[in-house]
Scaffold this motif. Structure first.
Motif, mmCIF file in Angstrom:
data_model
loop_
_atom_site.group_PDB
_atom_site.id
_atom_site.type_symbol
_atom_site.label_atom_id
_atom_site.label_comp_id
_atom_site.label_asym_id
_atom_site.label_seq_id
_atom_site.Cartn_x
_atom_site.Cartn_y
_atom_site.Cartn_z
ATOM 1 N N GLU A 157 1.042 60.226 81.389
ATOM 2 C CA GLU A 157 1.069 61.696 81.439
ATOM 3 C C GLU A 157 2.484 62.207 81.680
ATOM 4 O OE1 GLU A 157 -0.214 65.493 80.987
ATOM 5 O OE2 GLU A 157 -1.333 63.655 80.583
ATOM 6 N N ALA A 158 3.250 61.505 82.488
ATOM 7 C CA ALA A 158 4.640 61.914 82.750
ATOM 8 C C ALA A 158 5.475 61.865 81.476
ATOM 9 C CB ALA A 158 5.251 61.016 83.824
ATOM 10 N N MET A 159 5.239 60.879 80.613
ATOM 11 C CA MET A 159 5.966 60.802 79.348
ATOM 12 C C MET A 159 5.607 61.972 78.441
ATOM 13 S SD MET A 159 5.955 56.703 78.643
ATOM 14 C CE MET A 159 6.522 56.841 76.974
ATOM 15 N N ARG A 160 4.332 62.367 78.431
ATOM 16 C CA ARG A 160 3.936 63.531 77.644
ATOM 17 C C ARG A 160 4.627 64.795 78.152
ATOM 18 N NH1 ARG A 160 -0.344 60.432 77.391
ATOM 19 N NH2 ARG A 160 -2.138 61.104 78.492
ATOM 20 N N ILE A 161 4.703 64.949 79.463
ATOM 21 C CA ILE A 161 5.355 66.126 80.057
ATOM 22 C C ILE A 161 6.845 66.124 79.749
ATOM 23 C CG2 ILE A 161 5.983 67.206 82.246
ATOM 24 C CD1 ILE A 161 3.239 66.181 83.331
ATOM 25 N N ALA A 162 7.491 64.983 79.936
ATOM 26 C CA ALA A 162 8.937 64.899 79.691
ATOM 27 C C ALA A 162 9.258 65.161 78.223
ATOM 28 C CB ALA A 162 9.468 63.534 80.115
ATOM 29 N N TRP A 163 8.454 64.620 77.322
ATOM 30 C CA TRP A 163 8.691 64.846 75.895
ATOM 31 C C TRP A 163 8.474 66.314 75.533
ATOM 32 C CZ3 TRP A 163 11.459 62.560 72.532
ATOM 33 C CH2 TRP A 163 11.314 62.843 71.174
ATOM 34 N N ARG A 164 7.439 66.939 76.104
ATOM 35 C CA ARG A 164 7.183 68.363 75.851
ATOM 36 C C ARG A 164 8.343 69.213 76.350
ATOM 37 N NH1 ARG A 164 2.836 69.385 78.865
ATOM 38 N NH2 ARG A 164 4.042 70.525 80.381
ATOM 39 N N ALA B 73 3.630 54.495 90.457
ATOM 40 C CA ALA B 73 4.267 55.287 89.399
ATOM 41 C C ALA B 73 3.715 54.913 88.029
ATOM 42 C CB ALA B 73 5.779 55.110 89.425
ATOM 43 N N SER B 74 3.405 53.644 87.834
ATOM 44 C CA SER B 74 2.874 53.207 86.541
ATOM 45 C C SER B 74 1.511 53.845 86.234
ATOM 46 C CB SER B 74 2.778 51.689 86.484
ATOM 47 O OG SER B 74 1.931 51.215 87.513
ATOM 48 N N ASP B 75 0.795 54.291 87.282
ATOM 49 C CA ASP B 75 -0.474 54.988 87.065
ATOM 50 C C ASP B 75 -0.261 56.359 86.426
ATOM 51 O OD1 ASP B 75 -1.693 52.852 88.336
ATOM 52 O OD2 ASP B 75 -1.787 53.875 90.291
ATOM 53 N N MET C 125 13.069 59.489 79.035
ATOM 54 C CA MET C 125 12.325 58.428 79.720
ATOM 55 C C MET C 125 12.626 58.426 81.221
ATOM 56 S SD MET C 125 10.084 56.352 78.962
ATOM 57 C CE MET C 125 9.260 54.888 79.463
ATOM 58 N N ASN C 126 13.907 58.617 81.581
ATOM 59 C CA ASN C 126 14.246 58.684 83.001
ATOM 60 C C ASN C 126 13.535 59.851 83.675
ATOM 61 O OD1 ASN C 126 15.910 56.464 82.857
ATOM 62 N ND2 ASN C 126 17.767 57.653 82.528
ATOM 63 N N ASN C 127 13.473 60.990 82.990
ATOM 64 C CA ASN C 127 12.765 62.144 83.550
ATOM 65 C C ASN C 127 11.275 61.854 83.693
ATOM 66 O OD1 ASN C 127 15.004 63.761 83.886
ATOM 67 N ND2 ASN C 127 14.811 64.702 81.871
ATOM 68 N N ALA C 128 10.718 61.099 82.745
ATOM 69 C CA ALA C 128 9.304 60.726 82.842
ATOM 70 C C ALA C 128 9.054 59.894 84.103
ATOM 71 C CB ALA C 128 8.875 59.957 81.597
ATOM 72 N N TRP C 129 9.952 58.948 84.391
ATOM 73 C CA TRP C 129 9.776 58.153 85.606
ATOM 74 C C TRP C 129 9.948 59.003 86.862
ATOM 75 C CZ3 TRP C 129 7.221 53.916 86.076
ATOM 76 C CH2 TRP C 129 7.090 53.075 84.987
ATOM 77 N N LYS C 130 10.852 59.982 86.826
ATOM 78 C CA LYS C 130 10.992 60.890 87.976
ATOM 79 C C LYS C 130 9.713 61.684 88.188
ATOM 80 C CE LYS C 130 15.960 61.545 87.583
ATOM 81 N NZ LYS C 130 17.027 62.489 87.221
ATOM 82 N N ILE C 131 9.141 62.169 87.100
ATOM 83 C CA ILE C 131 7.882 62.923 87.197
ATOM 84 C C ILE C 131 6.782 62.019 87.744
ATOM 85 C CG2 ILE C 131 6.087 64.070 85.835
ATOM 86 C CD1 ILE C 131 8.406 65.018 83.954
ATOM 87 N N ALA C 132 6.723 60.761 87.278
ATOM 88 C CA ALA C 132 5.714 59.819 87.765
ATOM 89 C C ALA C 132 5.894 59.536 89.257
ATOM 90 C CB ALA C 132 5.787 58.517 86.961
ATOM 91 N N ARG C 133 7.161 59.377 89.698
ATOM 92 C CA ARG C 133 7.406 59.142 91.128
ATOM 93 C C ARG C 133 7.034 60.365 91.969
ATOM 94 N NH1 ARG C 133 11.553 55.969 88.881
ATOM 95 N NH2 ARG C 133 13.065 57.664 88.922
ATOM 96 N N ASN C 134 7.225 61.555 91.417
ATOM 97 C CA ASN C 134 6.778 62.759 92.125
ATOM 98 C C ASN C 134 5.253 62.777 92.259
ATOM 99 O OD1 ASN C 134 9.324 63.782 92.565
ATOM 100 N ND2 ASN C 134 9.332 65.017 90.700
#
Length: 119
Positions: A35-42, A29-31, A11-20
């Motif tokens: 997609e960031a959660m899908r990427i982080a989980w993958r 970031a909430s927008d 989840m932390n990585n998902a937020w980092k990806i969203a901030r990027n």
């Protein structure tokens, strides 16, 4: 991006990806979080598959404490696949297998690891 070793870190990585995404394209970031959660989980699932299927990794502090030699720590963290030989309520008996020189040399390390340090 390096995947950390807890599911909370996914989840932390998902937020980092969203901030990027915010830095690159603008917005909030909430927008980008879905997609960031899908990427982080993958990324997590790919790492877990690469490591043998049931666990993606073991906490670095535990490996450093168990195996003090730096080359052995590196081998177990980065080059080994993990095979779970036994599973109890609180721990795994893990066989870390590293293959070198095109499959000619196989190094096996067996150790118990608490489930709390595995992901």
């Amino acid at each position: 991006m390096e995947m950390k070793l807890t599911k909370r870190s996914v989840m932390n990585n998902a937020w980092k990806i969203a901030r990027n995404g915010v830095k690159r394209f603008g917005g909030r970031a909430s927008d980008y979080i879905a997609e960031a959660m899908r990427i982080a989980w993958r990324l997590y699932l790919e790492l877990r598959a690469k490591k043998g299927g049931r666990i993606a990794g073991i906490a670095p502090w535990f490996i450093k404490k168990t195996f003090e030699h730096p080359s052995l720590v590196h081998q177990i963290q980065h080059e080994s696949i993990y095979k779970i030989k036994k599973d109890t309520e609180k721990a795994y008996l893990i066989e870390a297998i590293a293959t070198f020189e095109n499959g000619k040399i196989e190094v096996k390390n067996e150790f118990w690891a608490p489930k709390s340090v595995c992901v």
